[in-house]
Design a protein around this motif. Sequence first.
Motif: not given
Length: 454
Positions: A170-190, A193-196
């Motif tokens: 879908g969207i390829q050149d934008a991050f449509t959320y505010l930044p703390f969506t990533t900050v709070l979910l990134a530990p799942g990836k780190w 291996g998966d933010v879920r």
Amino acid sequence: MPSRPSQSRAAAFAVAWLAYFVVLQWSVVRFRVPIVLVLTACALALAAWQWRRSTVEPTPPAVTGMLAGSALATLVVPLFSYLGDTALAVATTALVVGALAAGALLWSGRARAAVPALVASVTAYAVAGTTAVVGDPAPKIDVWVTLQQASDALARGENFYDMTWTGSPGIQDAFTYLPFTTVLLAPGKWLAGDVRWALLAWTLVAAAGAWVLATRLPRGHAAYSSLPGPRWRGAAVVALLLLAPGTLTQLDQAWTEPLLLAGLVWWAVLVDRGTERSAWWAVVPLALACASKQHLAVLLPVLLVWRPFGVRRTLATGALTGLFIAPWFLASPPDFLHDTVTLLVSFPPLKFANTLYLLALNSFGVTLPFWVTGLVVIGTLGAVVAVVWRRQPPLAEVLRWLALVLLVANLVNKQAFYNQFWLAGALVVVSLALAARPAVRSAPDSAGRTATHA
């Protein structure tokens, strides 16, 4: 035991809850006029409930019926998922068995059934969530792709608002959320291996908050000797949150609303303590939620006029939210505003969105102008603010007013999907955790007054 009118209201709520979540499961990914009509009817029913201030308490027959209906819907209603046949069978079996087991345990209405029902619900959700992540390691949805790659960018210290995503459907050149969506979910990836994985954990954090809201009463309080009691109510609310129809799709697609719910629930937990200090601490989870997704800002005017939270703490929430997002905004204001504001305003209607906006477009060929949808949202918000300012209602009622604002905003949105509607429904369910509360004293407001809410 509950009176006949109480049982009737509980039964009516059960029917509305089932209708709401069943059509939501059916809505992914299809537009149908009956879905829009059911969602609209539920919004009107919620508005009528709030206006009349009727007491609705969950009863054993109602809760058991809702969980049994959820199990049936999981099996019968079309369920969107990328899982293979075996993984899908495992996940749906876990949800069905968990719902039936929790419903059977809660049928008695007794406190001793609460912990086994709680364990059944959490276990079923954990099994379904684990199966969704392991069974579908790369879901074909832009949300998951952007969250995964944004987490990697955060680890490298890069600005994910000026990135182009690799392999996004879908969207390829934008991050449509505010930044703390990533900050709070990134530990799942780190870490795994998966933010879920982090999303699953945050969902359980929200459920834990609902349990605390329901059960934090003095041991000797009369509510503990009545049926159903606080522990039973807490188990029922958690089961309804975790095992609602469509849960598996939300897990599989990495939709982030459970993260917002966790912030709102723990805001409620801290405000509910009724002390000045805890009410100030409530600013933190609320600001984390507001720094994760834009539309939560529409809730702040309601809290501004509600004295147990009040003007100073609402303004502090806005300031802390601004502080949280400032590094990304300052890194590149044009990129940040494009991704989080401009793109969303100009984005074309989502053809599968079951909203009044799409009903007008798909059925009558009418594109509602922005000022019309904006007027509906602002009008609803203004009416809710006026009622909350005048009534100073208890916390349970405030949660439902917040849900109503979000629900109306979704109904006139051109992009609202299962996850946005789920958040509104989840707030209503959480409000049931506060049923049958005694009167408590709230924290002083900015003028030094206290508001008593029952």
